[in-house]
Design a protein around this motif. Structure first.
Motif, mmCIF file in Angstrom:
data_model
loop_
_atom_site.group_PDB
_atom_site.id
_atom_site.type_symbol
_atom_site.label_atom_id
_atom_site.label_comp_id
_atom_site.label_asym_id
_atom_site.label_seq_id
_atom_site.Cartn_x
_atom_site.Cartn_y
_atom_site.Cartn_z
ATOM 1 N N MET A 251 0.827 -1.204 0.000
ATOM 2 C CA MET A 251 0.000 0.000 0.000
ATOM 3 C C MET A 251 0.866 1.261 0.000
ATOM 4 O O MET A 251 0.589 2.220 -0.723
ATOM 5 N N PHE A 252 1.944 1.273 0.765
ATOM 6 C CA PHE A 252 2.846 2.429 0.848
ATOM 7 C C PHE A 252 3.413 2.786 -0.519
ATOM 8 O O PHE A 252 3.422 3.957 -0.915
ATOM 9 N N ASN A 253 3.867 1.776 -1.280
ATOM 10 C CA ASN A 253 4.482 2.029 -2.587
ATOM 11 C C ASN A 253 3.514 2.651 -3.578
ATOM 12 O O ASN A 253 3.935 3.334 -4.512
ATOM 13 N N VAL A 254 2.225 2.425 -3.386
ATOM 14 C CA VAL A 254 1.221 3.025 -4.259
ATOM 15 C C VAL A 254 0.787 4.391 -3.734
ATOM 16 O O VAL A 254 0.677 5.361 -4.489
ATOM 17 N N VAL A 255 0.559 4.488 -2.433
ATOM 18 C CA VAL A 255 -0.007 5.708 -1.861
ATOM 19 C C VAL A 255 0.975 6.884 -1.893
ATOM 20 O O VAL A 255 0.558 8.029 -2.023
ATOM 21 N N ILE A 256 2.283 6.619 -1.818
ATOM 22 C CA ILE A 256 3.217 7.746 -1.891
ATOM 23 C C ILE A 256 3.152 8.426 -3.266
ATOM 24 O O ILE A 256 3.619 9.549 -3.430
ATOM 25 N N GLN A 257 2.530 7.730 -4.234
ATOM 26 C CA GLN A 257 2.328 8.360 -5.533
ATOM 27 C C GLN A 257 1.396 9.565 -5.438
ATOM 28 O O GLN A 257 1.423 10.440 -6.301
ATOM 29 N N LEU A 258 0.561 9.614 -4.386
ATOM 30 C CA LEU A 258 -0.303 10.780 -4.205
ATOM 31 C C LEU A 258 0.524 12.050 -4.054
ATOM 32 O O LEU A 258 0.143 13.115 -4.545
ATOM 33 N N GLY A 259 1.649 11.931 -3.357
ATOM 34 C CA GLY A 259 2.528 13.088 -3.229
ATOM 35 C C GLY A 259 3.059 13.520 -4.573
ATOM 36 O O GLY A 259 3.129 14.718 -4.877
ATOM 37 N N ALA A 260 3.428 12.534 -5.397
ATOM 38 C CA ALA A 260 3.923 12.844 -6.736
ATOM 39 C C ALA A 260 2.841 13.505 -7.580
ATOM 40 O O ALA A 260 3.106 14.460 -8.322
ATOM 41 N N ILE A 261 1.609 13.027 -7.463
ATOM 42 C CA ILE A 261 0.499 13.593 -8.229
ATOM 43 C C ILE A 261 0.226 15.043 -7.833
ATOM 44 O O ILE A 261 -0.075 15.892 -8.672
ATOM 45 N N LEU A 262 0.323 15.338 -6.562
ATOM 46 C CA LEU A 262 0.091 16.712 -6.104
ATOM 47 C C LEU A 262 1.079 17.678 -6.752
ATOM 48 O O LEU A 262 0.754 18.842 -7.003
ATOM 49 N N ALA A 263 2.270 17.197 -7.043
ATOM 50 C CA ALA A 263 3.265 18.047 -7.707
ATOM 51 C C ALA A 263 2.783 18.455 -9.091
ATOM 52 O O ALA A 263 2.956 19.607 -9.506
ATOM 53 N N VAL A 264 2.172 17.520 -9.831
ATOM 54 C CA VAL A 264 1.627 17.842 -11.156
ATOM 55 C C VAL A 264 0.522 18.885 -11.031
ATOM 56 O O VAL A 264 0.467 19.859 -11.797
ATOM 57 N N ILE A 265 -0.360 18.693 -10.054
ATOM 58 C CA ILE A 265 -1.476 19.623 -9.870
ATOM 59 C C ILE A 265 -0.971 21.019 -9.540
ATOM 60 O O ILE A 265 -1.477 22.019 -10.065
ATOM 61 N N VAL A 266 0.040 21.108 -8.691
ATOM 62 C CA VAL A 266 0.599 22.413 -8.319
ATOM 63 C C VAL A 266 1.282 23.073 -9.511
ATOM 64 O O VAL A 266 1.053 24.257 -9.803
ATOM 65 N N LEU A 267 2.114 22.323 -10.229
ATOM 66 C CA LEU A 267 2.874 22.895 -11.341
ATOM 67 C C LEU A 267 1.990 23.300 -12.518
ATOM 68 O O LEU A 267 2.275 24.279 -13.213
ATOM 69 N N TYR A 268 0.922 22.538 -12.752
ATOM 70 C CA TYR A 268 0.077 22.771 -13.931
ATOM 71 C C TYR A 268 -1.324 23.239 -13.540
ATOM 72 O O TYR A 268 -2.272 23.055 -14.302
ATOM 73 N N PHE A 269 -1.441 23.883 -12.391
ATOM 74 C CA PHE A 269 -2.766 24.253 -11.887
ATOM 75 C C PHE A 269 -3.527 25.138 -12.881
ATOM 76 O O PHE A 269 -4.713 24.907 -13.145
ATOM 77 N N LYS A 270 -2.856 26.144 -13.439
ATOM 78 C CA LYS A 270 -3.544 27.052 -14.361
ATOM 79 C C LYS A 270 -4.032 26.319 -15.607
ATOM 80 O O LYS A 270 -5.114 26.607 -16.120
ATOM 81 N N LYS A 271 -3.241 25.371 -16.090
ATOM 82 C CA LYS A 271 -3.638 24.633 -17.287
ATOM 83 C C LYS A 271 -4.726 23.608 -16.981
ATOM 84 O O LYS A 271 -5.551 23.290 -17.846
ATOM 85 N N LEU A 272 -4.755 23.106 -15.749
ATOM 86 C CA LEU A 272 -5.680 22.037 -15.388
ATOM 87 C C LEU A 272 -6.989 22.536 -14.789
ATOM 88 O O LEU A 272 -8.005 21.846 -14.872
ATOM 89 N N PHE A 273 -6.980 23.731 -14.179
ATOM 90 C CA PHE A 273 -8.207 24.226 -13.543
ATOM 91 C C PHE A 273 -9.115 24.808 -14.614
ATOM 92 O O PHE A 273 -8.719 25.697 -15.365
ATOM 93 N N PRO A 274 -10.366 24.326 -14.715
ATOM 94 C CA PRO A 274 -11.221 24.678 -15.855
ATOM 95 C C PRO A 274 -11.881 26.053 -15.792
ATOM 96 O O PRO A 274 -12.639 26.400 -16.695
ATOM 97 N N VAL A 275 -11.628 26.811 -14.751
ATOM 98 C CA VAL A 275 -12.214 28.152 -14.640
ATOM 99 C C VAL A 275 -11.083 29.167 -14.551
ATOM 100 O O VAL A 275 -10.138 29.002 -13.787
ATOM 101 N N GLY A 276 -11.175 30.218 -15.372
ATOM 102 C CA GLY A 276 -10.140 31.247 -15.379
ATOM 103 C C GLY A 276 -10.717 32.615 -15.646
ATOM 104 O O GLY A 276 -11.878 32.762 -16.058
ATOM 105 N N LYS A 277 -9.910 33.627 -15.415
ATOM 106 C CA LYS A 277 -10.348 35.007 -15.592
ATOM 107 C C LYS A 277 -10.084 35.444 -17.023
ATOM 108 O O LYS A 277 -8.950 35.423 -17.505
ATOM 109 N N VAL A 278 -11.127 35.812 -17.736
ATOM 110 C CA VAL A 278 -11.041 36.275 -19.119
ATOM 111 C C VAL A 278 -11.742 37.613 -19.228
ATOM 112 O O VAL A 278 -12.938 37.724 -18.962
#
Length: 273
Positions: A46-73
């Motif tokens: 379980m540990f070897n899979v769940v620590i991937q959540l930390g890795a995934i959060l990095a993608v969300i943080v780095l690409y938040f503007k591209k991934l979040f579907p609502v923006g200011k126009v």
């Protein structure tokens, strides 16, 4: 305390190898020969899979503007249709892995989770990366933006991701290799593999947590937290490195690395283990 230090080391390995196409499973198996956390086998699975959540959060943080579907126009918050389209393509690409991985995960692990399979997949996909990049020296990529990725292409990339259910293949390696074969540029291939990992790895982590249960001891929580936080921090560096690297280089170096790692694993298990 020693187990927490080991969890940090494993988090570093996960953060680097999850995003580079070099197989996190192969590295974690090798690391497990020297860095054994004194926990049950069920917890470590379980540990070897769940620590991937930390890795995934990095993608969300780095690409938040591209991934979040609502923006200011023009001063107003609006739904970004290009982002909605991106997510729809990610969902389409997840379908093959969901159809095969969820019902057959245990059978695939029982059949393929061994060092022999991992050695073979490391070397074979390393050779494929080298051959593909040799071909790409005289080939232009027709898909250089996410808007150019069709739903059919997204589905086919998802089909390549199914190959990652075989340990040692590398989830990012399978999706990047498949995307480039389908005409995506290196940057689009790499970023699509990042985005595709979000639902896949969240789902895998949730399934492992539900299977293991949420009755953790204090030490188990500390070990999980140390691994996840480390994987998050290292993943940010690894993703930035990869995107900077492929602006000037191809993936051949990762192919050669996979071959060397496969040979090292083979030599270790044949002569030392």
């Amino acid at each position: 305390m020693l187990d927490i230090i080991k969890a940090i080391i494993l988090g570093i390995i996960e953060g680097i190898t999850e995003w580079l196409p070099i197989s996190s499973t192969g590295h974690l198996i090798l690391a497990d020969q020297f860095i054994r956390i004194q926990m049950s086998d069920a917890f470590m699975e379980m540990f070897n899979v769940v620590i991937q959540l930390g890795a995934i959060l990095a993608v969300i943080v780095l690409y938040f503007k591209k991934l979040f579907p609502v923006g200011k126009v023009n001063g107003c918050y609006r739904v970004k249709m290009d982002t909605v389209s991106l997510w729809l393509k990610v969902i389409v690409a997840v379908i093959p892995a969901a159809l095969i991985g969820v019902p057959f995960e245990q059978q695939l692990d029982d059949l393929f989770y061994n060092y022999q399979t991992i050695i073979v997949t490391l070397i074979v996909y390393g050779i494929l990366f080298i051959l593909l990049e040799n071909r790409n020296r005289t080939k232009m990529f027709p898909i250089n933006r996410f808007s150019d990725v069709s739903y059919r292409t997204a589905l086919l990339i998802g089909a390549f991701q199914v190959l990652a259910l075989i340990p040692g293949t590398s989830r990012s390696g399978a999706t990047i290799l498949g995307a480039m074969l389908l005409g995506c540029s290196r940057a689009v291939s790499a970023e699509f593999s990042f985005f595709l990992a979000i639902p896949v790895m969240f789902g895998a982590s949730l399934l492992k947590l539900l299977k293991f249960g949420f009755d953790f001891t204090g030490l188990e929580i500390a070990v999980l937290a140390a691994g996840m936080i480390t994987a998050f921090a290292v993943s940010i560096l690894a993703i930035k490195f990869l995107m900077g690297y492929i602006r000037k280089h191809d993936f051949k170096a990762f192919g050669w690395y996979r071959i060397v790692l496969g040979v090292v694993l083979g030599a270790y298990f044949i002569f030392l283990a």
